[in-house]
Design a protein around this motif. Structure first.
Motif, PDB file in Angstrom:
ATOM      1  N   THR A   1       0.836  -1.204   0.000  1.00 33.28           N
ATOM      2  CA  THR A   1       0.000   0.000   0.000  1.00 33.28           C
ATOM      3  C   THR A   1       0.869   1.251   0.000  1.00 33.28           C
ATOM      4  OG1 THR A   1      -1.781  -1.138   1.166  1.00 33.28           O
ATOM      5  CG2 THR A   1      -1.808   1.266   1.232  1.00 33.28           C
ATOM      6  N   LEU A   2       1.917   1.248   0.813  1.00 29.77           N
ATOM      7  CA  LEU A   2       2.840   2.387   0.849  1.00 29.77           C
ATOM      8  C   LEU A   2       3.479   2.592  -0.517  1.00 29.77           C
ATOM      9  CD1 LEU A   2       4.468   4.588   2.300  1.00 29.77           C
ATOM     10  CD2 LEU A   2       6.059   2.798   3.043  1.00 29.77           C
ATOM     11  N   ALA A   3       3.908   1.502  -1.146  1.00 30.48           N
ATOM     12  CA  ALA A   3       4.556   1.607  -2.460  1.00 30.48           C
ATOM     13  C   ALA A   3       3.602   2.176  -3.499  1.00 30.48           C
ATOM     14  CB  ALA A   3       5.049   0.232  -2.899  1.00 30.48           C
ATOM     15  N   ALA A   4       2.340   1.768  -3.434  1.00 26.08           N
ATOM     16  CA  ALA A   4       1.348   2.244  -4.408  1.00 26.08           C
ATOM     17  C   ALA A   4       1.031   3.719  -4.214  1.00 26.08           C
ATOM     18  CB  ALA A   4       0.075   1.413  -4.304  1.00 26.08           C
ATOM     19  N   ARG A   5       1.108   4.186  -2.985  1.00 24.68           N
ATOM     20  CA  ARG A   5       0.756   5.585  -2.676  1.00 24.68           C
ATOM     21  C   ARG A   5       1.944   6.536  -2.770  1.00 24.68           C
ATOM     22  NH1 ARG A   5      -4.646   7.391  -1.332  1.00 24.68           N
ATOM     23  NH2 ARG A   5      -5.856   5.516  -0.884  1.00 24.68           N
ATOM     24  N   ARG A   6       3.136   6.009  -2.680  1.00 24.49           N
ATOM     25  CA  ARG A   6       4.332   6.865  -2.642  1.00 24.49           C
ATOM     26  C   ARG A   6       4.494   7.589  -3.989  1.00 24.49           C
ATOM     27  NH1 ARG A   6       8.787   3.621  -0.309  1.00 24.49           N
ATOM     28  NH2 ARG A   6       8.439   4.635   1.693  1.00 24.49           N
ATOM     29  N   GLY A   7       4.705   8.908  -3.928  1.00 23.16           N
ATOM     30  CA  GLY A   7       4.947   9.694  -5.133  1.00 23.16           C
ATOM     31  C   GLY A   7       3.694  10.136  -5.859  1.00 23.16           C
ATOM     32  N   LYS A   8       2.513   9.798  -5.322  1.00 26.09           N
ATOM     33  CA  LYS A   8       1.277  10.235  -5.971  1.00 26.09           C
ATOM     34  C   LYS A   8       1.082  11.733  -5.790  1.00 26.09           C
ATOM     35  CE  LYS A   8      -1.922   6.400  -6.437  1.00 26.09           C
ATOM     36  NZ  LYS A   8      -3.307   5.969  -6.177  1.00 26.09           N
ATOM     37  N   ALA A   9       0.504  12.370  -6.799  1.00 26.04           N
ATOM     38  CA  ALA A   9       0.231  13.811  -6.689  1.00 26.04           C
ATOM     39  C   ALA A   9      -0.830  14.072  -5.634  1.00 26.04           C
ATOM     40  CB  ALA A   9      -0.214  14.347  -8.047  1.00 26.04           C
ATOM     41  N   GLU A  10      -1.823  13.189  -5.568  1.00 23.70           N
ATOM     42  CA  GLU A  10      -2.877  13.295  -4.557  1.00 23.70           C
ATOM     43  C   GLU A  10      -2.982  11.969  -3.811  1.00 23.70           C
ATOM     44  OE1 GLU A  10      -6.576  14.560  -6.122  1.00 23.70           O
ATOM     45  OE2 GLU A  10      -5.785  16.371  -7.039  1.00 23.70           O
ATOM     46  N   GLY A  11      -3.240  12.060  -2.514  1.00 23.95           N
ATOM     47  CA  GLY A  11      -3.410  10.849  -1.718  1.00 23.95           C
ATOM     48  C   GLY A  11      -2.124  10.119  -1.401  1.00 23.95           C
ATOM     49  N   ALA A  12      -0.994  10.843  -1.409  1.00 24.67           N
ATOM     50  CA  ALA A  12       0.283  10.199  -1.114  1.00 24.67           C
ATOM     51  C   ALA A  12       0.405   9.894   0.374  1.00 24.67           C
ATOM     52  CB  ALA A  12       1.432  11.098  -1.553  1.00 24.67           C
ATOM     53  N   PHE A  13       1.149   8.840   0.686  1.00 18.27           N
ATOM     54  CA  PHE A  13       1.478   8.498   2.069  1.00 18.27           C
ATOM     55  C   PHE A  13       2.959   8.776   2.290  1.00 18.27           C
ATOM     56  CE2 PHE A  13      -1.960   4.966   2.599  1.00 18.27           C
ATOM     57  CZ  PHE A  13      -2.941   5.933   2.574  1.00 18.27           C
ATOM     58  N   GLU A  14       3.266   9.324   3.454  1.00 16.76           N
ATOM     59  CA  GLU A  14       4.664   9.560   3.820  1.00 16.76           C
ATOM     60  C   GLU A  14       4.988   8.738   5.054  1.00 16.76           C
ATOM     61  OE1 GLU A  14       7.203  13.276   5.617  1.00 16.76           O
ATOM     62  OE2 GLU A  14       5.970  13.668   3.827  1.00 16.76           O
ATOM     63  N   GLU A  15       6.123   8.058   5.008  1.00 17.03           N
ATOM     64  CA  GLU A  15       6.513   7.231   6.144  1.00 17.03           C
ATOM     65  C   GLU A  15       6.936   8.138   7.306  1.00 17.03           C
ATOM     66  OE1 GLU A  15       8.947   3.039   6.731  1.00 17.03           O
ATOM     67  OE2 GLU A  15       9.299   4.286   4.963  1.00 17.03           O
ATOM     68  N   LEU A  16       6.416   7.856   8.487  1.00 14.81           N
ATOM     69  CA  LEU A  16       6.695   8.698   9.649  1.00 14.81           C
ATOM     70  C   LEU A  16       8.124   8.516  10.144  1.00 14.81           C
ATOM     71  CD1 LEU A  16       3.354   8.083  11.559  1.00 14.81           C
ATOM     72  CD2 LEU A  16       4.068  10.230  10.494  1.00 14.81           C
ATOM     73  N   LEU A  17       8.558   7.282  10.235  1.00 12.36           N
ATOM     74  CA  LEU A  17       9.898   6.974  10.723  1.00 12.36           C
ATOM     75  C   LEU A  17      10.489   5.932   9.774  1.00 12.36           C
ATOM     76  CD1 LEU A  17      11.831   7.628  13.086  1.00 12.36           C
ATOM     77  CD2 LEU A  17      10.928   5.608  14.257  1.00 12.36           C
ATOM     78  N   PRO A  18      11.346   6.386   8.854  1.00 11.16           N
ATOM     79  CA  PRO A  18      11.878   5.462   7.840  1.00 11.16           C
ATOM     80  C   PRO A  18      12.501   4.213   8.453  1.00 11.16           C
ATOM     81  CG  PRO A  18      12.454   7.719   7.300  1.00 11.16           C
ATOM     82  CD  PRO A  18      11.837   7.757   8.678  1.00 11.16           C
ATOM     83  N   ASP A  19      12.202   3.089   7.831  1.00  4.91           N
ATOM     84  CA  ASP A  19      12.741   1.778   8.223  1.00  4.91           C
ATOM     85  C   ASP A  19      12.230   1.281   9.570  1.00  4.91           C
ATOM     86  OD1 ASP A  19      14.300   1.720   5.868  1.00  4.91           O
ATOM     87  OD2 ASP A  19      15.865   2.902   6.841  1.00  4.91           O
ATOM     88  N   ALA A  20      11.252   1.979  10.148  1.00  5.58           N
ATOM     89  CA  ALA A  20      10.631   1.488  11.384  1.00  5.58           C
ATOM     90  C   ALA A  20       9.368   0.729  10.985  1.00  5.58           C
ATOM     91  CB  ALA A  20      10.290   2.648  12.315  1.00  5.58           C
ATOM     92  N   THR A  21       9.428  -0.581  11.046  1.00  8.57           N
ATOM     93  CA  THR A  21       8.333  -1.408  10.557  1.00  8.57           C
ATOM     94  C   THR A  21       7.863  -2.389  11.630  1.00  8.57           C
ATOM     95  OG1 THR A  21       9.864  -3.049   9.665  1.00  8.57           O
ATOM     96  CG2 THR A  21       9.173  -1.263   8.186  1.00  8.57           C
ATOM     97  N   VAL A  22       6.710  -2.970  11.383  1.00 11.69           N
ATOM     98  CA  VAL A  22       6.190  -4.054  12.216  1.00 11.69           C
ATOM     99  C   VAL A  22       5.934  -5.240  11.294  1.00 11.69           C
ATOM    100  CG1 VAL A  22       4.278  -4.857  13.657  1.00 11.69           C
ATOM    101  CG2 VAL A  22       5.127  -2.515  13.909  1.00 11.69           C
ATOM    102  N   ASP A  23       6.624  -6.337  11.546  1.00 11.74           N
ATOM    103  CA  ASP A  23       6.468  -7.533  10.727  1.00 11.74           C
ATOM    104  C   ASP A  23       5.433  -8.465  11.360  1.00 11.74           C
ATOM    105  OD1 ASP A  23       8.287  -6.661   8.909  1.00 11.74           O
ATOM    106  OD2 ASP A  23       9.945  -7.886   9.640  1.00 11.74           O
ATOM    107  N   VAL A  24       4.487  -8.898  10.555  1.00 10.82           N
ATOM    108  CA  VAL A  24       3.432  -9.794  11.019  1.00 10.82           C
ATOM    109  C   VAL A  24       3.554 -11.113  10.261  1.00 10.82           C
ATOM    110  CG1 VAL A  24       0.945 -10.158  11.228  1.00 10.82           C
ATOM    111  CG2 VAL A  24       1.902  -7.862  11.566  1.00 10.82           C
ATOM    112  N   ALA A  25       3.981 -12.153  10.954  1.00  9.49           N
ATOM    113  CA  ALA A  25       4.098 -13.486  10.348  1.00  9.49           C
ATOM    114  C   ALA A  25       2.717 -14.121  10.270  1.00  9.49           C
ATOM    115  CB  ALA A  25       5.040 -14.357  11.166  1.00  9.49           C
ATOM    116  N   LEU A  26       2.377 -14.620   9.102  1.00  9.08           N
ATOM    117  CA  LEU A  26       1.057 -15.203   8.875  1.00  9.08           C
ATOM    118  C   LEU A  26       1.164 -16.706   8.631  1.00  9.08           C
ATOM    119  CD1 LEU A  26      -0.547 -12.512   6.524  1.00  9.08           C
ATOM    120  CD2 LEU A  26      -0.852 -12.774   8.997  1.00  9.08           C
ATOM    121  N   TYR A  27       0.108 -17.401   9.038  1.00  8.79           N
ATOM    122  CA  TYR A  27       0.024 -18.849   8.870  1.00  8.79           C
ATOM    123  C   TYR A  27      -1.346 -19.208   8.303  1.00  8.79           C
ATOM    124  CZ  TYR A  27       4.025 -18.712  12.025  1.00  8.79           C
ATOM    125  OH  TYR A  27       5.246 -18.428  12.587  1.00  8.79           O
ATOM    126  N   TRP A  28      -1.377 -20.288   7.538  1.00  9.14           N
ATOM    127  CA  TRP A  28      -2.643 -20.845   7.061  1.00  9.14           C
ATOM    128  C   TRP A  28      -2.951 -22.052   7.937  1.00  9.14           C
ATOM    129  CZ3 TRP A  28      -6.949 -19.974   4.722  1.00  9.14           C
ATOM    130  CH2 TRP A  28      -7.728 -20.996   4.162  1.00  9.14           C
TER     131      TRP A  28
END
Length: 305
Positions: free
Chosen positions: A253-280
């Motif tokens: 979602t961030l990649a799709a919004r980054r650089g858009k003229a309207e509706g862009a998202f800006e990362e608040l703290l670069p490289d600060a992420t939360v990883d969510v491991a998923l299982y089926w």
């Protein structure tokens, strides 16, 4: 041997939310439904339903419901194969549609799950009954017997189930550019005090991603901050784009919004992420159709890695 009519009565009471609606659905009297449930409970020697304003299954009832759904799925596969074998072309187009219940988190549904399983759904004439819930809670629907599989953060397999790793969804803290500037100090660094003064966009009351982000990167354990609740992916993203608050979005979602003229998202703290491991997580004893869905889910999830 379990009595099929008694099991159908149990399933109908839970699926329709009460004895009266179940009786109508099965074209039986209320007394007949009640007698079948009581006879089943007496035979098994344990209570299967918690009776009250809303009827729900006990742990034993949930185990029986899972069994009922497994048997129904296998019977549906058998009938579909027989119908296909008896048709002129023997193809999937002659098979009856079959419904499979799954519980998925909203971010997974639109981003990788549906695109990944769409071919097998069309080819095998499978219908999905999707329960949307937070990834930390989707396993509740599997445990209760409501679904045959779920995308979850729970690695430990539930009883009678298998747990297979899917990959990791990486989330970023973002805001609209104007709001992001309000959260920074004179040197352009993120100010946690200014961030907490701004509203956050939360998916629903089970969503704990913001709290995890604040604890992992700022050492804050569930601090107070104002919140908007937006329980749909589109509304969630729109609220952030409008500057109503900051939120946690997956990397795609961030990649799709980054650089858009309207509706862009800006990362608040670069490289600060939360990883969510998923299982089926899915039933260990699956019908052929459910096995094909499981294979499609595992293949689709490779996009997460």
């Amino acid at each position: 041997m379990l009595d099929a009519k008694q099991l159908d009565a149990l399933a109908a009471v839970v699926e329709h939310g009460g004895f009266g609606p179940a009786a109508q659905a099965l074209h039986l009297t209320l007394a007949a439904i009640s007698l079948r449930i009581k006879s089943l409970e007496a035979e098994l020697g344990r209570r299967l339903l918690v009776r009250g304003k809303t009827v729900r299954a006990t742990a034993a009832g949930q185990a029986l419901l899972a069994h009922v759904k497994q048997v129904r799925a296998m019977e549906a596969d058998l009938l579909a194969n027989l119908q296909g074998a008896g048709s002129v072309d023997g193809g999937a187009g002659s098979r009856a549609w079959q419904t499979l219940g799954v519980a998925i988190n909203a971010d997974s549904v639109a981003s990788w799950f549906l695109p990944g399983v769409a071919p097998v759904l069309a080819r095998q004439r499978l219908l999905l009954d999707i329960v949307i819930d937070d990834q930390d809670h989707t396993h509740d629907a599997l445990k209760s017997g409501d679904v045959l599989g779920c995308v979850t953060t729970l690695a430990e397999p539930l009883r009678g189930c298998l747990s297979e790793p899917l990959g990791v969804l990486r989330y970023h803290g973002v805001a609209a550019p104007a709001l992001a500037r309000e959260c920074r100090d004179g040197q352009g660094r993120l100010s946690i005090h200014q961030l907490l003064a701004q509203p956050a966009i939360i998916f629903n009351r089970k969503d704990a991603l913001q709290d995890t982000y604040l604890e992992q990167h700022f050492g804050l354990r569930q601090p107070p901050y104002p919140r908007h609740y937006a329980p749909s992916v589109e509304a969630f993203d729109t609220a952030i784009a409008l500057g109503l608050g900051w939120g946690m979005v997956p990397a795609h979602t961030l990649a799709a919004r980054r650089g858009k003229a309207e509706g862009a998202f800006e990362e608040l703290l670069p490289d600060a992420t939360v990883d969510v491991a998923l299982y089926w997580q899915h039933w260990a004893r699956e019908s052929p159709s459910a096995q094909m869905l499981t294979a499609a889910v595992k293949q689709a999830a490779r996009k997460l890695v």
